[in-house]
Scaffold this active site. Sequence first.
Site, PDB file in Angstrom:
ATOM      1  N   LYS A  22       0.835  -1.205   0.000  1.00  0.00           N
ATOM      2  CA  LYS A  22       0.000   0.000   0.000  1.00  0.00           C
ATOM      3  C   LYS A  22       0.869   1.254   0.000  1.00  0.00           C
ATOM      4  O   LYS A  22       0.633   2.181  -0.773  1.00  0.00           O
ATOM      5  CB  LYS A  22      -0.907  -0.067   1.243  1.00  0.00           C
ATOM      6  N   SER A  23       1.874   1.286   0.864  1.00  0.00           N
ATOM      7  CA  SER A  23       2.728   2.482   0.948  1.00  0.00           C
ATOM      8  C   SER A  23       3.436   2.746  -0.382  1.00  0.00           C
ATOM      9  O   SER A  23       3.519   3.883  -0.842  1.00  0.00           O
ATOM     10  CB  SER A  23       3.787   2.301   2.043  1.00  0.00           C
ATOM     11  N   ARG A  27       2.780   5.901  -3.366  1.00  0.00           N
ATOM     12  CA  ARG A  27       3.890   6.747  -3.836  1.00  0.00           C
ATOM     13  C   ARG A  27       4.055   6.644  -5.344  1.00  0.00           C
ATOM     14  O   ARG A  27       4.262   7.645  -6.019  1.00  0.00           O
ATOM     15  CB  ARG A  27       5.170   6.379  -3.067  1.00  0.00           C
ATOM     16  N   GLY A  94      -4.957   8.041   5.364  1.00  0.00           N
ATOM     17  CA  GLY A  94      -4.055   9.062   5.914  1.00  0.00           C
ATOM     18  C   GLY A  94      -2.885   9.329   4.983  1.00  0.00           C
ATOM     19  O   GLY A  94      -2.433  10.467   4.836  1.00  0.00           O
ATOM     20  N   SER A 166       6.970   9.907  11.938  1.00  0.00           N
ATOM     21  CA  SER A 166       5.917   9.653  10.956  1.00  0.00           C
ATOM     22  C   SER A 166       6.460   9.750   9.537  1.00  0.00           C
ATOM     23  O   SER A 166       6.934  10.801   9.110  1.00  0.00           O
ATOM     24  CB  SER A 166       4.784  10.667  11.145  1.00  0.00           C
ATOM     25  N   ASP A 319       2.129  -0.652  12.148  1.00  0.00           N
ATOM     26  CA  ASP A 319       0.898  -1.231  11.600  1.00  0.00           C
ATOM     27  C   ASP A 319       0.699  -2.687  12.033  1.00  0.00           C
ATOM     28  O   ASP A 319      -0.369  -3.257  11.825  1.00  0.00           O
ATOM     29  CB  ASP A 319       0.901  -1.148  10.070  1.00  0.00           C
ATOM     30  N   ARG A 349      -6.447   2.452  18.079  1.00  0.00           N
ATOM     31  CA  ARG A 349      -6.126   1.015  18.053  1.00  0.00           C
ATOM     32  C   ARG A 349      -5.736   0.481  19.424  1.00  0.00           C
ATOM     33  O   ARG A 349      -5.827  -0.729  19.654  1.00  0.00           O
ATOM     34  CB  ARG A 349      -5.028   0.734  17.017  1.00  0.00           C
ATOM     35  N   ARG A 391      -7.257  -3.106   9.884  1.00  0.00           N
ATOM     36  CA  ARG A 391      -6.257  -3.946  10.575  1.00  0.00           C
ATOM     37  C   ARG A 391      -6.854  -4.624  11.819  1.00  0.00           C
ATOM     38  O   ARG A 391      -6.410  -5.697  12.227  1.00  0.00           O
ATOM     39  CB  ARG A 391      -4.999  -3.144  10.914  1.00  0.00           C
TER      40      ARG A 391
HETATM   41  C1  S3P Z   1       2.513   5.058   6.134  1.00  0.00           C
HETATM   42  C2  S3P Z   1       3.096   5.469   7.298  1.00  0.00           C
HETATM   43  C3  S3P Z   1       2.606   5.075   8.623  1.00  0.00           C
HETATM   44  C4  S3P Z   1       1.670   3.878   8.561  1.00  0.00           C
HETATM   45  C5  S3P Z   1       0.672   4.001   7.453  1.00  0.00           C
HETATM   46  C6  S3P Z   1       1.353   4.147   6.106  1.00  0.00           C
HETATM   47  C7  S3P Z   1       3.091   5.521   4.850  1.00  0.00           C
HETATM   48  O1  S3P Z   1       1.935   6.180   9.196  1.00  0.00           O
HETATM   49  O2  S3P Z   1       1.006   3.713   9.792  1.00  0.00           O
HETATM   50  O3  S3P Z   1      -0.158   2.831   7.424  1.00  0.00           O
HETATM   51  O4  S3P Z   1       2.782   4.941   3.803  1.00  0.00           O
HETATM   52  O5  S3P Z   1       3.880   6.475   4.880  1.00  0.00           O
HETATM   53  P1  S3P Z   1       2.767   7.308  10.010  1.00  0.00           P
HETATM   54  O6  S3P Z   1       3.957   7.581   9.213  1.00  0.00           O
HETATM   55  O7  S3P Z   1       1.892   8.497  10.143  1.00  0.00           O
HETATM   56  O8  S3P Z   1       3.056   6.649  11.332  1.00  0.00           O
END
Ligand code: S3P
Length: 431
Positions: A22-23, A27, A94, A166, A319, A349, A391
Amino acid sequence: MSSVSITPTQRLAGTVTLPGDKSVSHRFGMFSAIAEGTTHIANFSGSEDCTATLNCMAALGVPIERTADEIVIQGVGKHGLKQPDGMLDAGNSGTTIRLLSGILAGQPFETRITGDDSLRRRPMRRIMDPLARMGAGIVATDENFAPLAISGGNLHGIDYELPVASAQVKSCVLLAGLFAAGETTVIEATPTRDHTERMLGAFGAPVVHNGTRLTISGDAVLKSPGDCRVPGDFSAAAFFLVAASLVPDADLLIENVGINPSRTGLLDVLHEAGLAVGLENEREAGGEPVADLRVRGLHGDRLTRRLELGGDIIANVIDELPILSVFGAFHGGIDIRDARELRVKESDRIALVAANLRRMGVEVIEREDGLSVEGNQRFRSATIDTAGDHRIAMAFSVAALAADGPTEIRDAGCAAVSFPKFFDVLASLRS
Ligand code: S3P
């Protein structure tokens, strides 16, 4: 999908195919859009979160085509985005709202972006502060919450020390830095996932590392690397790794998993607890390390070592903490500290893991920054409140495999936020 009933199982075996990370998919979706040239992305995550990112980029005027095997994005270059007609919608994601805000802060037009009920409760001040310091105008509800109205353009580089560990905030500031005069430096005391830095490098916009300092130049131009492939999502693999430890003689091969060291703290934790996970066929895809994971279960026994998690490892396993709590309750117990961030994820969570473990009959002490769970617990059949958090739904579906009767997972469809086929994959391993 409303609720799903998961019965206990004595069998868990086979091959697991994961959704694309996903991350990494988010991107690729954003960076390809502001790059020069066309990018073909294989194994792009079919999750609702990453679909939200693609929809936002399309609304910003980026031509995106989805075929059965790949996503094709025709980059419009750094200055080619168009003002969208209406409000952008990041859904539950987010990563979408925080990373995209960095890009939007650099545009010479105003954009509004919002999300679902959960996302509208998550803190945005953490990105608003640095973006405002760079020269963007951002208005939020109660100065912290989406919808955000972002008026961009004319940014200047800053040095910014992250107040929270973060990757989303780090990435937001680096992306805004691409549109700022001069250099932008993010100071990161606690390492977080580094997909942004790796991928910007692959797009020809290097992030220079100097100790804890990460610097990007506003002159950088992104160039499409052409064909890319997204590795399987390690955070999705985590559910199956733990599942294998709960079911006697389980035997799983999880294929094509991203094993970026900034994400795989769970492997070290499981190893320390006494669960061996084999890495086979190690290779690289799209600038990220990848392997197949082989995990074999125990023979009906439980591990006894109590896990103590706190400090720098928390960002790496952020996560995975819900599923690690399940692991700790079944095996030797777990103490989680320094994880306040868990309270501002898709749900609170800490509260939700504690409440659902208790529903299953597990003893839990909840703290402001984490929880302590007793080990060697018997999981009772229960009804799980997911609060729409993917999750939580998946972590308790795994716990349900070792319960003393059927477990009802409410609003189980939320798993599609990151893993649309989760329940199908789980079912295929039991039969
Ligand atoms: C993510 C960063 C994390 C993670 C989220 C995905 C990302 O959040 O919890 O599921 O893709 O950069 P934080 O960086 O705000 O902790």
